[in-house]
Design a protein around this motif. Structure first.
Motif, short mmCIF file in Angstrom:
data_model
loop_
_atom_site.label_atom_id
_atom_site.label_comp_id
_atom_site.label_asym_id
_atom_site.label_seq_id
_atom_site.Cartn_x
_atom_site.Cartn_y
_atom_site.Cartn_z
N ALA A 1 0.83 -1.21 0.00
CA ALA A 1 0.00 0.00 0.00
C ALA A 1 0.86 1.26 0.00
O ALA A 1 0.62 2.19 -0.78
N PHE A 2 1.88 1.29 0.85
CA PHE A 2 2.76 2.46 0.89
C PHE A 2 3.59 2.59 -0.38
O PHE A 2 3.86 3.71 -0.84
N SER A 3 3.96 1.47 -0.96
CA SER A 3 4.69 1.52 -2.24
C SER A 3 3.81 2.13 -3.32
O SER A 3 4.28 2.93 -4.14
N ALA A 4 2.53 1.78 -3.31
CA ALA A 4 1.60 2.33 -4.30
C ALA A 4 1.44 3.84 -4.15
O ALA A 4 1.49 4.59 -5.14
N THR A 5 1.26 4.31 -2.92
CA THR A 5 1.07 5.75 -2.72
C THR A 5 2.33 6.53 -3.07
O THR A 5 2.26 7.67 -3.52
N ALA A 6 3.49 5.89 -2.89
CA ALA A 6 4.76 6.56 -3.20
C ALA A 6 5.04 6.61 -4.70
O ALA A 6 5.93 7.33 -5.13
N HIS A 7 4.28 5.86 -5.47
CA HIS A 7 4.53 5.79 -6.92
C HIS A 7 3.31 6.18 -7.74
O HIS A 7 3.04 5.58 -8.79
N GLY A 8 2.59 7.18 -7.29
CA GLY A 8 1.59 7.80 -8.14
C GLY A 8 0.16 7.37 -7.96
O GLY A 8 -0.73 7.95 -8.60
N VAL A 9 -0.11 6.36 -7.12
CA VAL A 9 -1.49 5.95 -6.91
C VAL A 9 -2.17 6.99 -6.01
O VAL A 9 -1.67 7.33 -4.94
N LYS A 10 -3.31 7.48 -6.48
CA LYS A 10 -3.95 8.62 -5.83
C LYS A 10 -4.46 8.28 -4.42
O LYS A 10 -4.33 9.08 -3.49
N GLU A 11 -5.02 7.10 -4.27
CA GLU A 11 -5.64 6.73 -3.00
C GLU A 11 -5.51 5.23 -2.78
O GLU A 11 -5.73 4.44 -3.70
N VAL A 12 -5.16 4.83 -1.54
CA VAL A 12 -5.12 3.42 -1.17
C VAL A 12 -5.93 3.25 0.11
O VAL A 12 -5.73 3.98 1.08
N VAL A 13 -6.82 2.26 0.10
CA VAL A 13 -7.69 1.99 1.25
C VAL A 13 -7.61 0.51 1.60
O VAL A 13 -7.59 -0.34 0.70
#
Length: 255
Positions: free
Chosen positions: A225-237
């Motif tokens: 999840a943190f990898s996704a937010t650090a690489h351009g994903v707008k929102e992770v839930v």
């Protein structure tokens, strides 16, 4: 303004609970806009046990040998994937069941090139091909299987796959990634199922982990999840199946 894309990764325990799965399908179908579903190898162990195939463990980790890969392909890429598609069609969602080998969607390398483990590490996500499917008003249902470009299927961790796909698709869409499993979110108190942390930042996560306040079972999900937010994903839930379409529920991951 870029279009919104919602990517939902569904946990195995939800798939194995008929009541929870039925509600999830209804709520997932109601998500507005473009969406896709990613799932893991639910029911695989049950089928493997019936076939007399045991999970091999090396140095404390499960190893996907060729026999287990065959079961994963049959169950994950076949039975479970097609069940999702049929349920979504029933709910008027035009869906297509896929693996990473279809349309060259997910190319991988073997994690252990010298051993017998047929688990893959994701190298390339085919954004163009996935976008073509989505923009033709089709909802992809992607099983956690990839291929190496040399005729070999490889097993993938579904949480890893969801993060990598979300990161890749964020080049084209405003992506919301939802990790959906049996808990209401990340818990402040592991003994209290209602102690959901509404918003979790990386620094807070690290502190909680140092104090042994994070269940180790959810750590890989949080790292993805943190990898996704650090690489351009707008929102992770991170949330439960019953609230996949509730924007106020669950734990919202902040970098």
């Amino acid at each position: 303004m870029r279009e919104r894309l919602t990517i939902v990764k569904l946990g195995n325990k939800v798939v194995e609970d008929k009541t929870a799965l039925k509600r999830f399908i209804t709520d997932f179908s109601a998500i507005e806009g473009r969406k896709m579903l990613i799932h893991g190898g639910a029911l695989t162990k049950m089928v493997a046990d019936k076939m007399g195939i045991s999970v091999k463990v090396v140095d404390g980790s499960n190893v996907v040998d060729n026999k287990m890969l065959d079961v994963l392909t049959m169950v994950n890429g076949g039975l479970v994937n097609r069940k999702f598609v049929s349920l979504l069609q029933w709910h008027k969602v035009n869906a297509a069941g896929l693996t990473g080998a279809d349309m060259n969607l997910v190319t991988c390398a073997r994690r252990d090139s010298k051993g017998k483990d047929m688990t893959g590490t994701i190298k390339i996500v085919n954004v163009k091909a996935l976008a073509e499917i989505i923009e033709n008003e089709v909802t992809p249902v992607l099983a956690s299987l990839g291929h190496d470009g040399r005729g070999n299927l490889l097993a993938l961790n579904a949480d890893d796959l969801a993060s990598e796909v979300a990161r890749a698709m964020s080049l084209r869409y405003d992506v919301t990634l939802i990790y959906c499993f049996e808990r209401k979110g990340v818990l402040m108190n592991m003994r209290d199922p209602d102690s959901v942390i509404a918003s979790l930042r990386r620094t807070q996560y690290k502190s909680m982990r140092e104090m042994d306040m994070i269940d180790e079972e959810i750590v890989p999900k949080l790292e993805n999840a943190f990898s996704a937010t650090a690489h351009g994903v707008k929102e992770v839930v991170i949330t439960d199946a019953a609230h996949v379409n509730d924007k106020k529920s669950g734990t919202h991951i902040r970098d």
